[in-house]
Scaffold this motif. Structure first.
Motif, PDB file in Angstrom:
ATOM      1  N   SER A  88       0.852  -1.180   0.000  1.00 62.53           N
ATOM      2  CA  SER A  88       0.000   0.000   0.000  1.00 62.53           C
ATOM      3  C   SER A  88       0.892   1.236   0.000  1.00 62.53           C
ATOM      4  CB  SER A  88      -0.909   0.021   1.231  1.00 62.53           C
ATOM      5  OG  SER A  88      -1.678  -1.158   1.324  1.00 62.53           O
ATOM      6  N   GLN A  89       0.340   2.376  -0.371  1.00 63.13           N
ATOM      7  CA  GLN A  89       1.068   3.634  -0.335  1.00 63.13           C
ATOM      8  C   GLN A  89       0.277   4.639   0.494  1.00 63.13           C
ATOM      9  OE1 GLN A  89       4.104   4.094  -1.501  1.00 63.13           O
ATOM     10  NE2 GLN A  89       4.226   2.046  -2.388  1.00 63.13           N
ATOM     11  N   TYR A  90       0.977   5.427   1.331  1.00 65.87           N
ATOM     12  CA  TYR A  90       0.316   6.373   2.216  1.00 65.87           C
ATOM     13  C   TYR A  90       0.911   7.756   2.021  1.00 65.87           C
ATOM     14  CZ  TYR A  90      -1.377   2.096   4.274  1.00 65.87           C
ATOM     15  OH  TYR A  90      -1.977   0.881   4.440  1.00 65.87           O
ATOM     16  N   TYR A  91       0.031   8.762   1.969  1.00 65.48           N
ATOM     17  CA  TYR A  91       0.465  10.125   1.693  1.00 65.48           C
ATOM     18  C   TYR A  91      -0.208  11.076   2.684  1.00 65.48           C
ATOM     19  CZ  TYR A  91       1.778   7.943  -2.729  1.00 65.48           C
ATOM     20  OH  TYR A  91       2.315   7.114  -3.677  1.00 65.48           O
ATOM     21  N   PHE A  92       0.567  12.058   3.159  1.00 59.22           N
ATOM     22  CA  PHE A  92       0.057  13.067   4.083  1.00 59.22           C
ATOM     23  C   PHE A  92      -1.031  13.914   3.417  1.00 59.22           C
ATOM     24  CE2 PHE A  92       0.203  17.531   5.364  1.00 59.22           C
ATOM     25  CZ  PHE A  92      -0.051  17.439   6.719  1.00 59.22           C
ATOM     26  N   MET A  93      -2.168  14.089   4.116  1.00 57.15           N
ATOM     27  CA  MET A  93      -3.250  14.945   3.630  1.00 57.15           C
ATOM     28  C   MET A  93      -3.508  16.121   4.573  1.00 57.15           C
ATOM     29  SD  MET A  93      -4.472  13.853   0.679  1.00 57.15           S
ATOM     30  CE  MET A  93      -2.782  13.497   0.189  1.00 57.15           C
ATOM     31  N   GLY A  94      -3.299  15.940   5.875  1.00 52.67           N
ATOM     32  CA  GLY A  94      -3.532  17.025   6.827  1.00 52.67           C
ATOM     33  C   GLY A  94      -3.497  16.512   8.249  1.00 52.67           C
ATOM     34  N   ARG A  95      -3.577  17.432   9.229  1.00 51.82           N
ATOM     35  CA  ARG A  95      -3.530  17.034  10.631  1.00 51.82           C
ATOM     36  C   ARG A  95      -4.237  18.072  11.486  1.00 51.82           C
ATOM     37  NH1 ARG A  95       2.863  17.301  10.657  1.00 51.82           N
ATOM     38  NH2 ARG A  95       3.059  19.214   9.491  1.00 51.82           N
ATOM     39  N   SER A  96      -4.788  17.607  12.602  1.00 48.54           N
ATOM     40  CA  SER A  96      -5.302  18.505  13.635  1.00 48.54           C
ATOM     41  C   SER A  96      -4.347  18.397  14.816  1.00 48.54           C
ATOM     42  CB  SER A  96      -6.724  18.090  14.039  1.00 48.54           C
ATOM     43  OG  SER A  96      -6.705  16.875  14.768  1.00 48.54           O
ATOM     44  N   ASP A  97      -4.815  18.761  16.007  1.00 45.28           N
ATOM     45  CA  ASP A  97      -3.952  18.622  17.174  1.00 45.28           C
ATOM     46  C   ASP A  97      -3.773  17.159  17.575  1.00 45.28           C
ATOM     47  OD1 ASP A  97      -6.578  18.308  17.842  1.00 45.28           O
ATOM     48  OD2 ASP A  97      -6.539  19.631  19.583  1.00 45.28           O
ATOM     49  N   HIS A  98      -4.700  16.271  17.142  1.00 48.52           N
ATOM     50  CA  HIS A  98      -4.568  14.867  17.521  1.00 48.52           C
ATOM     51  C   HIS A  98      -4.964  13.896  16.417  1.00 48.52           C
ATOM     52  CE1 HIS A  98      -8.850  15.543  18.070  1.00 48.52           C
ATOM     53  NE2 HIS A  98      -9.026  14.248  18.189  1.00 48.52           N
ATOM     54  N   LEU A  99      -5.417  14.374  15.272  1.00 49.67           N
ATOM     55  CA  LEU A  99      -5.824  13.506  14.168  1.00 49.67           C
ATOM     56  C   LEU A  99      -4.859  13.638  13.005  1.00 49.67           C
ATOM     57  CD1 LEU A  99      -9.692  14.111  14.043  1.00 49.67           C
ATOM     58  CD2 LEU A  99      -8.491  12.176  15.067  1.00 49.67           C
ATOM     59  N   TYR A 100      -4.560  12.528  12.355  1.00 46.91           N
ATOM     60  CA  TYR A 100      -3.736  12.514  11.150  1.00 46.91           C
ATOM     61  C   TYR A 100      -4.597  12.039   9.990  1.00 46.91           C
ATOM     62  CZ  TYR A 100      -0.184  10.901   7.810  1.00 46.91           C
ATOM     63  OH  TYR A 100       0.567  10.675   6.690  1.00 46.91           O
ATOM     64  N   PHE A 101      -4.774  12.899   8.983  1.00 45.43           N
ATOM     65  CA  PHE A 101      -5.510  12.553   7.774  1.00 45.43           C
ATOM     66  C   PHE A 101      -4.501  12.120   6.709  1.00 45.43           C
ATOM     67  CE2 PHE A 101      -8.170  15.480  10.098  1.00 45.43           C
ATOM     68  CZ  PHE A 101      -9.451  14.991   9.932  1.00 45.43           C
ATOM     69  N   PHE A 102      -4.745  10.979   6.083  1.00 46.08           N
ATOM     70  CA  PHE A 102      -3.805  10.474   5.097  1.00 46.08           C
ATOM     71  C   PHE A 102      -4.550   9.789   3.953  1.00 46.08           C
ATOM     72  CE2 PHE A 102      -4.462   7.197   8.263  1.00 46.08           C
ATOM     73  CZ  PHE A 102      -4.550   6.013   7.541  1.00 46.08           C
ATOM     74  N   ARG A 103      -3.831   9.637   2.845  1.00 46.58           N
ATOM     75  CA  ARG A 103      -4.408   8.985   1.667  1.00 46.58           C
ATOM     76  C   ARG A 103      -3.788   7.614   1.513  1.00 46.58           C
ATOM     77  NH1 ARG A 103      -2.940  11.993  -3.486  1.00 46.58           N
ATOM     78  NH2 ARG A 103      -1.279  10.455  -3.730  1.00 46.58           N
ATOM     79  N   ILE A 128     -12.475  10.091  -2.231  1.00 52.97           N
ATOM     80  CA  ILE A 128     -11.314   9.953  -3.109  1.00 52.97           C
ATOM     81  C   ILE A 128     -10.613  11.303  -3.197  1.00 52.97           C
ATOM     82  CG2 ILE A 128     -10.519   9.337  -5.407  1.00 52.97           C
ATOM     83  CD1 ILE A 128     -11.658   7.031  -3.763  1.00 52.97           C
ATOM     84  N   VAL A 129      -9.347  11.347  -2.782  1.00 51.74           N
ATOM     85  CA  VAL A 129      -8.602  12.602  -2.707  1.00 51.74           C
ATOM     86  C   VAL A 129      -7.323  12.505  -3.538  1.00 51.74           C
ATOM     87  CG1 VAL A 129      -9.501  13.261  -0.461  1.00 51.74           C
ATOM     88  CG2 VAL A 129      -7.453  11.837  -0.596  1.00 51.74           C
ATOM     89  N   ARG A 130      -6.803  13.680  -3.906  1.00 56.44           N
ATOM     90  CA  ARG A 130      -5.552  13.747  -4.659  1.00 56.44           C
ATOM     91  C   ARG A 130      -4.453  14.481  -3.903  1.00 56.44           C
ATOM     92  NH1 ARG A 130      -7.131  15.373 -10.900  1.00 56.44           N
ATOM     93  NH2 ARG A 130      -8.440  13.559 -11.377  1.00 56.44           N
ATOM     94  N   SER A 131      -4.807  15.547  -3.208  1.00 54.96           N
ATOM     95  CA  SER A 131      -3.785  16.420  -2.625  1.00 54.96           C
ATOM     96  C   SER A 131      -4.180  16.826  -1.206  1.00 54.96           C
ATOM     97  CB  SER A 131      -3.602  17.664  -3.493  1.00 54.96           C
ATOM     98  OG  SER A 131      -4.823  18.358  -3.643  1.00 54.96           O
ATOM     99  N   PRO A 132      -3.219  17.358  -0.413  1.00 55.16           N
ATOM    100  CA  PRO A 132      -3.486  17.722   0.982  1.00 55.16           C
ATOM    101  C   PRO A 132      -4.528  18.821   1.128  1.00 55.16           C
ATOM    102  CG  PRO A 132      -1.130  17.530   0.605  1.00 55.16           C
ATOM    103  CD  PRO A 132      -1.783  17.473  -0.742  1.00 55.16           C
TER     104      PRO A 132
END
Length: 772
Positions: A88-103, A128-132
């Motif tokens: 699998s491949q994982y890519y950074f999408m965003g973050r809060s103070d305690h959550l990590y959003f990834f693709r 379905i996302v492409r970018s952060p």
């Protein structure tokens, strides 16, 4: 070769710009345990709160998402998106103070996921996302661009749950989509972004609703080029970004959030076929950037977000002054050094050297021509340490050696010709401790060795051919002004060492594994007060060790049974006994163990088949935690340190669903937590605040409220003898609540400023006032 998460991971956990006194690199976990020839290849590190997420391949599950808190116990796999060992491949999408959003998915697009660092809190958001995207803290929402077959690529939002993830507005109706330029930023409590609804590139804003999503300004009505945007952020009190113009191509813009206040502040003409803007650095209320102009090539610029305050700082004869310099091979872009920025550039006549700027053309100067003439003097790795800049440099006579600079020519000097003459010592891994600096370097005879430098001079600390690995780095922790580190020599193998900054005070702490020339392989060196704790293999057995930096003060805290194969949690202490989570080979889930420093006092506490969640909380004489089994789901458990005293406290939600206790907190001698149970009247799940003394009878709702008030409590915080949190009111809006632990003392609090809705927020207390 075993893969080791070292300096990069430590820098991420310490926050990147942290002074080097806090940087103590060490092996966190051997993810791929194949003895030879295999690596887990950890990559794509992302820091969120106190955790770092990364991708790695353990040799069994394929490339998946992992997390670490810098300890062996807190390092484990979160996903199995691609079962049976595929990649699998994982890519950074965003973050809060305690959550990590990834693709999770391919290079161009994939499915959006979120994690809070726990397996149960790692889930797909079905988009379905492409970018952060960007997390807007004031709204507690994550904004991003997602696409489907009906709407194309459009604006979406998420609160971190599948039900709270949906399309905000279809700016360009139909499957064509409005195309987002990788640009989302929080500004004035809203999200701003660039999109094209069919009228050309435009600045938009949204409050998270379709009605509140509006056009700010159409930047270039006649332009259809969809360039990637290199900068989009807040500078001072303005939004600054690179955007298209009708006739001059890509330029720098500013906006106050209104159409009238959105204007271009540059009119640069770059050379053909080059990127016009690179290396953006926000410093204070100004933005420093490198721009390419047709007349002079790459130059350093600064802006205060106004046209009048946008100025060229350099006038270099060399047109590619910021390419092919150390900034591409180890130096960061302009870095803060006191009230100035220090950066590397090649002006042509002087080669690649150090420069500083105060944000004015007159105050932008060469620090020192370290290698006189066109040769490059600043040509290696570098790091900020306190108010000094350490770097590997050469003066053309000596090879690459350790140098230091305070930002002045007089204060820039070589601190030692370690490999005498023209040979290179290749210094690296600068680590600050007290008034001195430890680092690794070649001495021309003994390979990579440990050195120390302070006001008294620069000294070699080891000359007995220590090895620091195939890719050398300093795996250790600072204890006072001494360094406890792991190194290998021919006699003892890989063992713990220490240094007080002198050669006489540098030596092997203890040969913990005398049966194996490979050594004890100390890992997870962690600062614990005025000592360093670590795990090591001693004569075939695993143990927890501690050291004060002396041989006599290096002792085993606990010997662990051979069945223990992996650690999952930081040690939690209660009355001298340490509690921790481990995994044994024959079981897939973590179990709870204890150790009191004796062989008889080290054993497993949780029953077989029980999956213990990493949430150990000490209250009085008990350690509370969350655990799950196949019949009862996740429920509250407790232990007094004995197997018979380790039990499920209460089955609050009967059946395999469980009550999923969260936010465990000690308050007034009891445990307070939130849990989900079915309501009697509507048969729906509702999360409420509970209290427990460790018994089933003593585990009760704090207040039996009506079905519309007091539910969904979040952000439990202690202050002034009360427990504060956010919860729903009877009008189904969220506000501030507090409790003294009694039903009568549990109430919504008045909030000055009128009614409002608070989804979730950190609380900052100032005396009897709270900001959120």
């Amino acid at each position: 070769m075993r893969c080791r998460l070292c300096l990069l991971l430590t820098l991420l956990l310490c926050g990147g710009a942290t002074p080097l006194a806090a940087v103590t690199p060490h092996l966190v976990k051997d993810v791929n345990t194949a003895p030879q020839g295999e690596s887990s290849v950890p990559h794509d590190f992302v820091k969120v709160g106190g955790l770092v997420y990364f991708s790695a391949d353990d040799g069994i599950s394929g490339n998946e998402l992992w997390r670490t808190d810098g300890t062996l116990a807190g390092t484990f796999r979160l996903t199995d998106v691609c079962p049976e060992g595929c990649t699998s491949q994982y890519y950074f999408m965003g973050r809060s103070d305690h959550l990590y959003f990834f693709r999770a998915g391919g290079l161009d697009s994939g499915e959006l996921w979120v994690t809070d660092g726990t397996p149960a809190g790692t889930l797909s958001l079905n988009a379905i996302v492409r970018s952060p995207g960007v997390w807007v803290a004031s709204q507690r929402l994550f904004y991003f661009a997602a696409e489907d077959d009906v709407h194309g690529l459009e604006l979406w939002r998420s609160d971190g749950t599948p039900g709270g993830t949906f399309l905000v507005s279809d700016l360009r109706p139909g499957p064509a989509g409005s195309f987002f330029f990788n640009s989302f930023v929080e500004f004035k409590g809203k999200v701003f972004f660039l999109a094209d609804d069919g009228r050309g590139p435009s600045l938009w804003t949204s409050d998270g609703t379709a009605q509140g999503t509006r056009l700010v300004r159409n930047l270039a009505p006649s332009v259809t080029v969809q360039d990637q945007q290199p900068f989009f952020g807040v500078v001072g009190q303005a939004l600054v970004f690179t955007g298209q113009t009708p006739s001059q191509g890509l330029q720098l813009w500013r906006s106050d959030g209104t159409a009238k206040g959105t204007v271009a502040i540059t009119s640069l003409k770059p050379r053909p076929f080059v990127i016009p803007f690179v290396q953006f650095t926000v410093f204070g209320s100004r933005l420093f950037f490198v721009a390419d102009t047709k007349g002079s090539g790459q130059e350093l610029w600064v802006t205060d977000a106004t046209a009048q305050g946008t100025k060229q700082l350099t006038n270099f004869p060399f047109v590619e002054a910021f390419f092919d310099t150390p900034s591409q091979r180890g130096f960061a872009p302009p870095a803060p050094l006191g009230k100035h920025l220090i950066f590397a550039a090649n002006d042509g006549p002087h080669g690649a050297e150090l420069w500083t700027t105060d944000g004015t053309p007159r105050g932008t100067v060469l620090v020192k021509d370290v290698c006189p003439g066109a040769c490059s003097g600043a040509a290696g790795s570098a790091a900020l340490g306190g108010n000094l800049f350490y770097f590997a440099g050469t003066d053309g006579v000596h090879g690459q050696e350790p140098w230091v600079s305070d930002g002045t020519a007089k204060g820039t000097r070589m601190i030692g010709d370690l490999c005498q003459g023209s040979c290179n010592s290749f210094p690296l891994s600068f680590t600050s401790a007290g008034a001195g600096v430890y680092f690794l370097a070649l001495d021309g005879a003994n390979g990579v060795q440990l050195w120390h430098s302070d006001a008294a001079g620069t000294l070699p600390l080891t000359t007995n051919v220590l090895s620091f690995g195939q890719f050398p780095d300093l795996k250790g922790v600072v204890v006072g002004s001494s360094l406890v580190f792991a190194a290998r020599n021919a006699e003892s193998g890989f063992e713990p060492w220490s240094s007080d900054g002198t050669a006489r005070g540098t030596g092997l702490l203890a040969d913990l594994n005398t049966m194996d020339q490979g050594g004890s392989e100390p890992v997870d060196l962690t600062a614990a007060g005025n000592k360093a704790d670590f795990f090591a293999q001693s004569n075939g057995e695993s143990g927890i060790w501690t050291s004060d930096g002396t041989g006599a003060g290096t002792t085993e805290l606990a010997r662990l049974p051979p069945s223990v194969s992996d650690f999952y949690s930081d040690l939690t202490e209660l009355a001298g006994t340490r509690f921790f989570l481990v995994r044994v080979p024959e079981e897939p889930n973590p179990s709870l163990w204890r150790a009191d420093g004796t062989a008889n006092g080290t054993f497993r506490l949780s029953p077989e088949g029980v999956n213990v969640v990493d949430d150990l909380t000490v209250v009085g004489s008990l350690v509370f935690f969350v655990a799950a089994d196949a019949d009862d789901g996740e429920e509250l458990w407790a232990t007094d340190g004995s197997p018979t005293g380790t039990h499920r406290v209460a089955d609050l939600q009967p059946g395999s669903r469980g009550s999923s206790p969260r936010e465990l907190m000690a308050f007034q001698g009891n445990l307070y937590f939130t849990a989900m149970t079915l309501t009697d009247d509507r048969n729906v799940l509702r999360r409420e605040l509970w209290r427990s003394d460790g018994t089933e009878a003593g585990t009760v709702l704090v207040k039996d409220t009506d079905r519309n008030a007091g539910k969904d409590p979040v952000s439990l915080t202690l202050h002034g003898g009360r427990l504060w949190f956010f919860a729903l009111n009877s009008g189904n809006t969220s506000s501030f609540w507090s409790t003294d632990g009694t039903p009568a003392g549990t109430r919504p609090e008045a909030v000055q400023g009128g009614p409002g809705t608070v989804l979730d927020s950190p609380m900052i207390w100032d005396g009897d006032r709270v900001f959120f």
